[in-house]
Design a protein around this motif. Structure first.
Motif, mmCIF file in Angstrom:
data_model
loop_
_atom_site.group_PDB
_atom_site.id
_atom_site.type_symbol
_atom_site.label_atom_id
_atom_site.label_comp_id
_atom_site.label_asym_id
_atom_site.label_seq_id
_atom_site.Cartn_x
_atom_site.Cartn_y
_atom_site.Cartn_z
ATOM 1 N N VAL A 160 -7.047 -0.580 11.364
ATOM 2 C CA VAL A 160 -7.130 -2.008 11.020
ATOM 3 C C VAL A 160 -5.732 -2.540 10.711
ATOM 4 O O VAL A 160 -4.833 -1.777 10.323
ATOM 5 C CB VAL A 160 -8.059 -2.256 9.816
ATOM 6 C CG1 VAL A 160 -9.477 -1.853 10.130
ATOM 7 C CG2 VAL A 160 -7.546 -1.505 8.581
ATOM 8 N N PRO A 161 -5.534 -3.854 10.859
ATOM 9 C CA PRO A 161 -4.249 -4.452 10.470
ATOM 10 C C PRO A 161 -3.990 -4.276 8.982
ATOM 11 O O PRO A 161 -4.905 -4.340 8.170
ATOM 12 C CB PRO A 161 -4.417 -5.934 10.838
ATOM 13 C CG PRO A 161 -5.519 -5.957 11.849
ATOM 14 C CD PRO A 161 -6.439 -4.850 11.465
ATOM 15 N N VAL A 167 -3.053 0.334 9.793
ATOM 16 C CA VAL A 167 -3.277 1.513 8.959
ATOM 17 C C VAL A 167 -4.527 2.249 9.409
ATOM 18 O O VAL A 167 -5.433 1.657 9.997
ATOM 19 C CB VAL A 167 -3.412 1.128 7.465
ATOM 20 C CG1 VAL A 167 -2.135 0.482 6.965
ATOM 21 C CG2 VAL A 167 -4.593 0.188 7.251
ATOM 22 N N TYR A 168 -4.535 3.567 9.106
ATOM 23 C CA TYR A 168 -5.696 4.401 9.407
ATOM 24 C C TYR A 168 -5.649 5.620 8.480
ATOM 25 O O TYR A 168 -4.580 5.986 7.957
ATOM 26 C CB TYR A 168 -5.700 4.840 10.877
ATOM 27 C CG TYR A 168 -4.462 5.589 11.305
ATOM 28 C CD1 TYR A 168 -4.395 6.981 11.239
ATOM 29 C CD2 TYR A 168 -3.350 4.890 11.779
ATOM 30 C CE1 TYR A 168 -3.255 7.662 11.635
ATOM 31 C CE2 TYR A 168 -2.213 5.566 12.172
ATOM 32 C CZ TYR A 168 -2.159 6.952 12.096
ATOM 33 O OH TYR A 168 -1.031 7.628 12.473
ATOM 34 N N PRO A 169 -6.789 6.288 8.227
ATOM 35 C CA PRO A 169 -6.807 7.447 7.324
ATOM 36 C C PRO A 169 -5.889 8.564 7.834
ATOM 37 O O PRO A 169 -5.885 8.874 9.038
ATOM 38 C CB PRO A 169 -8.276 7.882 7.336
ATOM 39 C CG PRO A 169 -9.029 6.662 7.751
ATOM 40 C CD PRO A 169 -8.125 5.935 8.705
ATOM 41 N N SER A 181 6.552 5.575 15.731
ATOM 42 C CA SER A 181 6.646 6.539 14.640
ATOM 43 C C SER A 181 6.051 5.963 13.359
ATOM 44 O O SER A 181 5.920 4.743 13.198
ATOM 45 C CB SER A 181 8.107 6.928 14.402
ATOM 46 O OG SER A 181 8.875 5.778 14.139
ATOM 47 N N LEU A 182 5.693 6.856 12.439
ATOM 48 C CA LEU A 182 5.150 6.428 11.153
ATOM 49 C C LEU A 182 6.181 5.604 10.390
ATOM 50 O O LEU A 182 7.373 5.937 10.364
ATOM 51 C CB LEU A 182 4.759 7.642 10.313
ATOM 52 C CG LEU A 182 3.456 8.363 10.686
ATOM 53 C CD1 LEU A 182 3.334 9.654 9.886
ATOM 54 C CD2 LEU A 182 2.265 7.467 10.435
ATOM 55 N N VAL A 183 5.719 4.526 9.769
ATOM 56 C CA VAL A 183 6.639 3.696 8.982
ATOM 57 C C VAL A 183 6.273 3.701 7.510
ATOM 58 O O VAL A 183 7.003 3.121 6.694
ATOM 59 C CB VAL A 183 6.636 2.234 9.500
ATOM 60 C CG1 VAL A 183 7.156 2.175 10.921
ATOM 61 C CG2 VAL A 183 5.252 1.606 9.404
ATOM 62 N N TYR A 195 -2.010 6.218 6.749
ATOM 63 C CA TYR A 195 -0.749 6.146 7.477
ATOM 64 C C TYR A 195 -0.559 4.729 8.012
ATOM 65 O O TYR A 195 -1.533 4.032 8.323
ATOM 66 C CB TYR A 195 -0.730 7.134 8.638
ATOM 67 C CG TYR A 195 -0.445 8.563 8.250
ATOM 68 C CD1 TYR A 195 0.221 8.880 7.065
ATOM 69 C CD2 TYR A 195 -0.832 9.618 9.075
ATOM 70 C CE1 TYR A 195 0.482 10.192 6.718
ATOM 71 C CE2 TYR A 195 -0.565 10.935 8.743
ATOM 72 C CZ TYR A 195 0.100 11.214 7.548
ATOM 73 O OH TYR A 195 0.361 12.509 7.205
ATOM 74 N N ILE A 196 0.708 4.332 8.127
ATOM 75 C CA ILE A 196 1.045 3.005 8.627
ATOM 76 C C ILE A 196 1.911 3.145 9.875
ATOM 77 O O ILE A 196 2.924 3.844 9.869
ATOM 78 C CB ILE A 196 1.816 2.171 7.565
ATOM 79 C CG1 ILE A 196 1.014 2.103 6.253
ATOM 80 C CG2 ILE A 196 2.116 0.773 8.090
ATOM 81 C CD1 ILE A 196 1.795 1.456 5.111
ATOM 82 N N ARG A 197 1.498 2.482 10.949
ATOM 83 C CA ARG A 197 2.274 2.458 12.199
ATOM 84 C C ARG A 197 2.340 1.028 12.727
ATOM 85 O O ARG A 197 1.513 0.181 12.374
ATOM 86 C CB ARG A 197 1.637 3.345 13.276
ATOM 87 C CG ARG A 197 1.750 4.837 13.049
ATOM 88 C CD ARG A 197 1.182 5.601 14.235
ATOM 89 N NE ARG A 197 1.068 7.021 13.971
ATOM 90 C CZ ARG A 197 2.030 7.917 14.211
ATOM 91 N NH1 ARG A 197 3.160 7.510 14.741
ATOM 92 N NH2 ARG A 197 1.840 9.179 13.933
ATOM 93 N N THR A 198 3.320 0.785 13.587
ATOM 94 C CA THR A 198 3.404 -0.517 14.263
ATOM 95 C C THR A 198 2.841 -0.386 15.677
ATOM 96 O O THR A 198 3.142 0.567 16.394
ATOM 97 C CB THR A 198 4.854 -1.021 14.358
ATOM 98 O OG1 THR A 198 5.640 -0.063 15.076
ATOM 99 C CG2 THR A 198 5.433 -1.258 12.986
ATOM 100 N N PHE A 199 2.005 -1.346 16.052
ATOM 101 C CA PHE A 199 1.481 -1.440 17.410
ATOM 102 C C PHE A 199 1.540 -2.894 17.869
ATOM 103 O O PHE A 199 1.444 -3.817 17.050
ATOM 104 C CB PHE A 199 0.023 -0.953 17.485
ATOM 105 C CG PHE A 199 -0.161 0.506 17.165
ATOM 106 C CD1 PHE A 199 0.296 1.491 18.028
ATOM 107 C CD2 PHE A 199 -0.799 0.897 15.990
ATOM 108 C CE1 PHE A 199 0.125 2.843 17.735
ATOM 109 C CE2 PHE A 199 -0.987 2.230 15.689
ATOM 110 C CZ PHE A 199 -0.515 3.216 16.562
#
Length: 297
Positions: free
Chosen positions: A184-185, A130-132, A152-154, A161-165
Motif C-alpha cells: 500500500v502507499p 510499504v509492505y510487511p 532498493s529499500l529506503v 519495509y519501505i520502497r519506491t515504485f
C-alpha cells in the motif's frame, strides 16, 4: 417564355441562402437528451458555428484553416464509433458533449473511464509504498519476474519495509501479487483508484500501459487505419509489438454534464479532430424563460 413570379424568385433565393448558410457557416441541432443539463436542456435547439475549428469541407473530413478545440467547449461532432463504420463521417449521427481533454492532456480516469478530480500523475512518477517485512522474499521474486530493478529499500518502520515504485510498477505488482501481499502507499494522498491517460496529440508518441492499451488499440483501428490487436498487455500494430505509438491526428476526450448519460467518450472512446463539426453558439429555441438566443456556456 412566361416570367417567373416575384414571390417564387424570393422563395428560391431564400432557400438558396438558407442552404448556403447551413453548408458553409452555421447548422442547427436539437438537444436529444438530458446529458448536457444544466448547460443545455432536452428539446432546446442550438446554432453551431462551423468555423470554430476551421471549416470542414462538405463530403470530406478535410479541414480548412483548422485549429484545436478548447477545453470546456461544448461541441457538435459525428459519432466516432458507429454501428456501420462504412458510413462516411459526415453522414453519421451527431452528438453534443463538452471537451474535457485536449490533445496532449493527461487525464485521471477510473475503471469506468470517468474523469476524476484526483491529482494528475505521470505513470513513471515515484511514490513510497510499504509492505510487511515477512513478505520480502515474495516481493523480491515478483520484482525479478517483472524485471523491476533499482528499487532498493529506503526505510523500515513498524514491521514494514519501505520502497519506491512508479505508478506503473505499482500497477504491475498489484496485478501479479493478487492481494497476497499487503502492498500500500505510505501516504494516504498517494492512494489512487484512477490511472493517467494521455490524450493523443498529432506527431507525439503515446506510451502503452496495461490500463490504456485497449483504448489505444481501438483508436488505431478505427481512426488511424491500421491493423492492431492486444495480446496480454502488449499492443501489436501491423503484427509487431510496440511500446509507444505516434498518432497521425489530434484527439479529444468528451464528457456529458450528467454522469448518468453515457453518450460521451466513456461509450465511444477518443474523438478525432476530423469528426468535429463546430462549437455550439447560441440557443435559438427553448421553452425555458429567458433562454432564447442565450450564449451556450
Amino acid at each position: 417564355m412566361p416570367r417567373i413570379p416575384v414571390w417564387i424568385k424570393a422563395m428560391l433565393t431564400a432557400v438558396i441562402l438558407v442552404l448556403l448558410v447551413k453548408t458553409f457557416a452555421f447548422t442547427s441541432c436539437t438537444i436529444p437528451s438530458t446529458g448536457m443539463e444544466n448547460s443545455l436542456y432536452q428539446g432546446e435547439r442550438v446554432l453551431v458555428n462551423k468555423w470554430s475549428y476551421g471549416f470542414r469541407v462538405p463530403f470530406s473530413t478535410w479541414r480548412w484553416l483548422g485549429k484545436t478545440a478548447g477545453k470546456g467547449d461544448i461541441v457538435l461532432f459525428n459519432n466516432p464509433n458507429p454501428r456501420s463504420p462504412q458510413i462516411s463521417v459526415g453522414n453519421r449521427e451527431v452528438f453534443i458533449s463538452r471537451v474535457v481533454g485536449v490533445p496532449g492532456d493527461t487525464l485521471m480516469l477510473n475503471d469506468e473511464l470517468w474523469v476524476t478530480d484526483e491529482q494528475v500523475l505521470s505513470p513513471d512518477s515515484k511514490s513510497l509504498y510499504v509492505y510487511p517485512y515477512t513478505e520480502e522474499e515474495t516481493m523480491q521474486a515478483v520484482m525479478r519476474q517483472l524485471n523491476i530493478q533499482g528499487n532498493s529499500l529506503v526505510g523500515y518502520a513498524g514491521g514494514k519495509y519501505i520502497r519506491t515504485f512508479s505508478h506503473y510498477e505499482y500497477y504491475l505488482l498489484k496485478q501479479k501479487l493478487a492481494d497476497k501481499v499487503d502492498l500500500v502507499p505510505l501516504y494516504q494522498k498517494d492512494i489512487s483508484k484512477s490511472h493517467p491517460f494521455v490524450i493523443p496529440e498529432k506527431g507525439k508518441p503515446v506510451k502503452v500501459y496495461p490500463w490504456n492499451v485497449t483504448l489505444l488499440c481501438n483508436t488505431i483501428v478505427r481512426h488511424e487505419g491500421k491493423m492492431a490487436s492486444v495480446r496480454g498487455d502488449t499492443l501489436y500494430v501491423g503484427g509487431k509489438p510496440v511500446e509507444a505509438y505516434m498518432f497521425n491526428k489530434n484527439y479529444y476526450w468528451m464528457a456529458s454534464n450528467n454522469p448518468v448519460n453515457l453518450c460521451d467518450s466513456r461509450l465511444f472512446g477518443l474523438v478525432p479532430d476530423d469528426h468535429l463539426i463546430g462549437k455550439t453558439w447560441r440557443i435559438w429555441f427553448s421553452s425555458g424563460k429567458g433562454r432564447i438566443f442565450q450564449r451556450v456556456q
